[in-house]
Scaffold this motif. Structure first.
Motif, mmCIF file in Angstrom:
data_model
loop_
_atom_site.group_PDB
_atom_site.id
_atom_site.type_symbol
_atom_site.label_atom_id
_atom_site.label_comp_id
_atom_site.label_asym_id
_atom_site.label_seq_id
_atom_site.Cartn_x
_atom_site.Cartn_y
_atom_site.Cartn_z
ATOM 1 N N SER A 4 0.802 -1.217 0.000
ATOM 2 C CA SER A 4 0.000 0.000 0.000
ATOM 3 C C SER A 4 0.836 1.269 0.000
ATOM 4 N N SER A 5 2.133 1.137 -0.126
ATOM 5 C CA SER A 5 2.983 2.326 -0.108
ATOM 6 C C SER A 5 2.708 3.195 -1.326
ATOM 7 N N TYR A 90 2.864 -7.249 3.780
ATOM 8 C CA TYR A 90 3.415 -6.770 5.039
ATOM 9 C C TYR A 90 4.924 -6.615 4.920
ATOM 10 N N ASN A 91 5.533 -5.967 5.923
ATOM 11 C CA ASN A 91 6.992 -5.883 5.942
ATOM 12 C C ASN A 91 7.569 -7.256 6.297
ATOM 13 N N ALA A 92 8.883 -7.408 6.197
ATOM 14 C CA ALA A 92 9.529 -8.715 6.366
ATOM 15 C C ALA A 92 9.199 -9.359 7.716
ATOM 16 N N LEU A 93 9.232 -8.589 8.787
ATOM 17 C CA LEU A 93 8.928 -9.130 10.110
ATOM 18 C C LEU A 93 7.522 -9.721 10.146
ATOM 19 N N HIS A 94 6.556 -8.953 9.688
ATOM 20 C CA HIS A 94 5.164 -9.403 9.757
ATOM 21 C C HIS A 94 4.866 -10.503 8.735
ATOM 22 N N MET A 95 5.586 -10.557 7.610
ATOM 23 C CA MET A 95 5.412 -11.657 6.680
ATOM 24 C C MET A 95 5.794 -12.980 7.348
ATOM 25 N N GLY A 96 6.762 -12.930 8.269
ATOM 26 C CA GLY A 96 7.139 -14.123 9.019
ATOM 27 C C GLY A 96 6.026 -14.667 9.875
ATOM 28 N N TYR A 97 5.132 -13.808 10.314
ATOM 29 C CA TYR A 97 3.998 -14.244 11.129
ATOM 30 C C TYR A 97 2.946 -14.978 10.314
#
Length: 100
Positions: A4-5, A90-97
């Motif tokens: 969404s950027s 999502y960003n990399a951290l949240h893609m991991g979730y």
């Protein structure tokens, strides 16, 4: 949310612009056509759109009334392949979730 950027909105708008005429022809919204397309693709796909309002739940449920012909499905498949979604949701951290 990378997808969404500002940099990616124009690219993703191409998909919306492609779906919009079909949605108007079916007296539906682009989101309803997108849900109908997902439901038509595979019987085991169960989209879970997020919403906060009962009106959106009803709108999403009405996507089952936007039946797509084989040709319409093929057109949407081709558009999705050609245009594609841009970037991860999502960003990399949240893609991991979410297992990515």
């Amino acid at each position: 949310m990378p997808r969404s950027s500002k940099d990616n909105r124009a690219a993703n708008q191409q998909l919306v612009d492609h779906v919009a005429p079909l949605a108007r022809a079916k007296d539906a919204g682009p989101g309803q056509v997108a849900l109908a397309w997902l439901l038509a693709r595979r019987p085991w796909i169960v989209p879970i759109p997020g919403t906060r309002r009962i009106e959106r739940v009803e709108e999403n449920a009405a996507a089952t009334l936007a039946a797509l012909s084989v040709d319409e499905q093929a057109d949407l498949d081709a558009a999705a392949s050609r245009i594609g979604g841009q970037r991860d949701r999502y960003n990399a951290l949240h893609m991991g979730y979410v297992g990515k």
